[in-house]
Write an enzyme that holds these catalytic residues in place. Structure first.
Site, PDB file in Angstrom:
ATOM      1  N   VAL A  24      34.879  42.565  29.663  1.00 27.48           N
ATOM      2  CA  VAL A  24      35.828  41.402  30.256  1.00 27.48           C
ATOM      3  C   VAL A  24      36.028  40.579  28.781  1.00 27.48           C
ATOM      4  O   VAL A  24      35.273  40.038  28.259  1.00 27.48           O
ATOM      5  CB  VAL A  24      35.662  40.789  31.157  1.00 27.48           C
ATOM      6  CG1 VAL A  24      36.784  39.505  31.506  1.00 27.48           C
ATOM      7  CG2 VAL A  24      35.558  41.470  32.308  1.00 27.48           C
ATOM      8  N   TYR A  90      42.021  33.726  34.728  1.00 28.68           N
ATOM      9  CA  TYR A  90      40.844  33.677  33.884  1.00 28.68           C
ATOM     10  C   TYR A  90      39.982  32.442  34.600  1.00 28.68           C
ATOM     11  O   TYR A  90      40.505  31.339  34.858  1.00 28.68           O
ATOM     12  CB  TYR A  90      41.314  33.093  32.608  1.00 28.68           C
ATOM     13  CG  TYR A  90      40.023  32.433  31.789  1.00 28.68           C
ATOM     14  CD1 TYR A  90      38.788  33.029  31.440  1.00 28.68           C
ATOM     15  CD2 TYR A  90      40.195  31.172  31.166  1.00 28.68           C
ATOM     16  CE1 TYR A  90      37.791  32.466  31.005  1.00 28.68           C
ATOM     17  CE2 TYR A  90      39.432  30.597  30.361  1.00 28.68           C
ATOM     18  CZ  TYR A  90      37.995  31.259  30.131  1.00 28.68           C
ATOM     19  OH  TYR A  90      37.182  30.522  29.469  1.00 28.68           O
ATOM     20  N   ASP A 133      30.899  43.881  47.742  1.00 27.56           N
ATOM     21  CA  ASP A 133      29.746  43.535  46.989  1.00 27.56           C
ATOM     22  C   ASP A 133      30.090  41.987  46.528  1.00 27.56           C
ATOM     23  O   ASP A 133      29.884  41.445  45.695  1.00 27.56           O
ATOM     24  CB  ASP A 133      30.133  44.139  45.550  1.00 27.56           C
ATOM     25  CG  ASP A 133      28.622  44.047  44.589  1.00 27.56           C
ATOM     26  OD1 ASP A 133      27.803  43.868  45.203  1.00 27.56           O
ATOM     27  OD2 ASP A 133      28.988  44.314  43.513  1.00 27.56           O
ATOM     28  N   PRO A 136      26.666  36.031  43.888  1.00 23.96           N
ATOM     29  CA  PRO A 136      26.817  35.169  43.225  1.00 23.96           C
ATOM     30  C   PRO A 136      27.991  35.211  41.946  1.00 23.96           C
ATOM     31  O   PRO A 136      28.652  34.685  41.538  1.00 23.96           O
ATOM     32  CB  PRO A 136      25.550  34.289  42.829  1.00 23.96           C
ATOM     33  CG  PRO A 136      24.522  34.967  43.852  1.00 23.96           C
ATOM     34  CD  PRO A 136      25.190  36.089  44.467  1.00 23.96           C
ATOM     35  N   ALA A 137      27.242  36.448  41.309  1.00 24.37           N
ATOM     36  CA  ALA A 137      28.148  36.836  40.098  1.00 24.37           C
ATOM     37  C   ALA A 137      29.704  37.118  40.446  1.00 24.37           C
ATOM     38  O   ALA A 137      30.205  37.124  39.268  1.00 24.37           O
ATOM     39  CB  ALA A 137      27.506  38.089  39.541  1.00 24.37           C
ATOM     40  N   ASN A 138      30.036  37.568  41.761  1.00 21.84           N
ATOM     41  CA  ASN A 138      31.549  38.020  41.916  1.00 21.84           C
ATOM     42  C   ASN A 138      32.027  36.712  42.614  1.00 21.84           C
ATOM     43  O   ASN A 138      33.303  37.087  42.986  1.00 21.84           O
ATOM     44  CB  ASN A 138      31.311  39.144  42.797  1.00 21.84           C
ATOM     45  CG  ASN A 138      30.870  40.329  42.012  1.00 21.84           C
ATOM     46  OD1 ASN A 138      31.026  40.322  41.040  1.00 21.84           O
ATOM     47  ND2 ASN A 138      30.447  41.445  42.950  1.00 21.84           N
TER      48      ASN A 138
END
Length: 492
Positions: A24, A90, A133, A136-138
């Site tokens: 990304v 973003y 899924d 936390p990261a998503n």
């Protein structure tokens, strides 16, 4: 992958992150005068038709949903090498995983996040899409204007595992993150929206208890989970009952849908979660711009950026779970004559930390806050192996200084002419240039530091194009040398 100058019509500013399937980039939409995130399929998957299809499907799933709590896709395209890319909103405030690295959320903040993530999930479900899924990261954060005041809002991203519900009812590819995935998904059974509800409940448990309900290391373990440990967080029994219901192994025992779960959770926390004026603070450090490609490690700016990055990265949450110390093995007693201190024998009860690439042995008291995640050095396009271990949260900061060690690999073809400085210490000694086992290194010692001892900066030339940066805060040079001499690398 080196930084491209443009992706389609969008000029690229810097890399935001990368994973197994995609990279990304932060880019700019010159026509709309706005920053955007561009997700590009990794080049090693270009010829894999299944991976390409999953990537394109993610964009199609996201385009189906109009919600402020789901990442938007504005555009799509294809690079000259045939790799597809998606132009997306973003997240200028990073991810929930980033936030939890710095400090835990309050109950009010956690409830607000779950409410917004739940709204995003419900919007997906209403359009017939499963996320599959939630973790936390998503969960991504971005700045939005609310009544003229900038605030942080949560949104769901990364639908790389997303599936249309009618497809999931016939054929489900096993996937997901073991500590958050539902049992039926881990077993490869047909799934519905209640699988996402289970994952959202696991995320809620993490935010309220400060630890995940499960520490599964494989989908096999997630297929038949034991009941989670009690919350032990001073919250009402009703809240724990709500979570256990949503985390039921039998999906029929869960709530009818995500809004029902969020409503029950909110009711159970009445009187325990007061809505703050700004529910989570804006943190400009989370998206601190990286130096331009080609920045020299020898520059003062780069050394300052190293100090800033390591300090932010190591401000870990209070109460960091000892479960994260799985990579630590208890060592024996270290008794040795240290270089330059032949008459000073030191005895330490130690622990050895090993992340597969780097290994270091530290005093047992330095293992209170350990992080073995990889890091991205300033100006680098990739992440590298690193280890942090210290006497407590923020051990290498200035607010609550302690003792510890940070070591991380980074790109570099020659040793620097300067190292990160420490205004909290006295003026540094002259640099010591040495070599050992064919490896050149430079060491700088700072005395009279606020943590009650010394700080050592050491840079080692490990290979022709990689350096190892080591920072040690210790009570004396003898202890620092024990730690420095214990460092080893593998696979280089």
């Amino acid at each position: 992958m080196s930084a491209p100058s443009r992706l389609g019509r969008y000029p690229v500013r810097r890399r935001i992150g990368s994973g197994a399937f995609a990279t990304v980039w932060l880019a700019y939409d010159e026509q709309l005068d706005s920053p955007v995130a561009i997700k590009v399929l990794a080049d090693n998957w270009t010829e894999d038709l299944h991976a390409r299809q999953r990537f394109i499907e993610e964009g199609r799933f996201l385009r189906k949903v109009e919600s402020p709590h789901v990442v938007s896709v504005y555009d799509a395209g294809e690079l000259p090498d045939s790799r597809p890319f998606l132009v997306m909103s973003y997240a200028d405030q990073g991810t929930l995983a980033d936030r939890l690295e710095i400090e835990p959320l309050t109950v009010s903040q956690g409830l607000h996040v779950i409410g917004q993530v739940g709204a995003g999930l419900h919007a997906l479900h209403q359009r017939g899409v499963l996320h599959r899924d939630v973790k936390p990261a998503n969960v991504l954060f971005r700045t939005v204007e609310h009544n003229g005041t900038p605030q942080v809002s949560a949104m769901l991203g990364d639908l790389g595992l997303g599936k249309a519900m009618d497809m999931s009812s016939r054929l489900t590819v096993i996937g997901g993150t073991p500590s958050f995935v539902s049992p039926e998904q881990a077993q490869g059974e047909p799934i519905d929206a209640r699988a996402d509800q289970f994952s959202l409940a696991a995320l809620t448990y993490l935010l309220l208890a400060g630890r995940a309900p499960y520490n599964h290391t494989s989908l096999r373990a997630a297929a038949d989970p034991e009941p989670p440990e009690p919350l032990d967080s001073g919250l009402p029994a009703e809240t724990e009952a709500v979570l256990l219901k949503a985390l039921s192994k039998d999906r029929e025992e869960r709530y009818a849908d995500v809004p029902a779960f969020v409503a029950a959770l909110t009711t159970s926390l009445a009187g325990h979660a007061d809505e703050p004026p700004t529910w989570i603070p804006i943190d400009p450090d989370l998206t601190h711009p990286a130096p331009k490609p080609g920045s020299s490690f020898a520059s003062d700016d780069f050394a300052d950026e190293l100090t800033s990055l390591s300090s932010r990265r190591l401000r870990k949450a209070e109460g960091l779970s000892r479960n994260r110390l799985m990579a630590i093995g208890t060592g024996a007693v270290v008794i040795g004559l240290l270089g330059g201190y032949a008459s000073h024998q030191v005895m330490l009860t130690d622990e050895t930390i090993d992340n597969g690439t780097l290994t270091v042995t530290v005093p047992k008291t330095w293992a209170e806050a350990v992080d073995i995640d990889r890091w991205t050095p300033p100006g680098a396009d990739d992440d590298y192996a690193s280890i942090s271990a210290g006497t407590g949260v923020g051990w290498n900061g200035n607010e609550n200084p302690g003792q510890g060690v940070f070591l991380g690999l980074l790109p570099g073809e020659e040793l620097p002419t300067t190292v990160p400085q420490h205004p909290e210490c006295d003026a540094p000694r002259a640099p010591e240039n040495n070599s050992r086992d064919g490896e050149a290194y430079v060491t700088v010692q700072f005395n009279g530091c606020r943590h009650g001892g010394i700080t050592i900066e050491r840079i080692i030339q490990k290979t022709t194009n990689q350096l190892l940066w080591v920072q040690v805060r210790a009570p004396d040079r003898a202890t620092a040398n024990v730690v420095l001499d214990s460092i080893t690398t593998k696979g280089m």
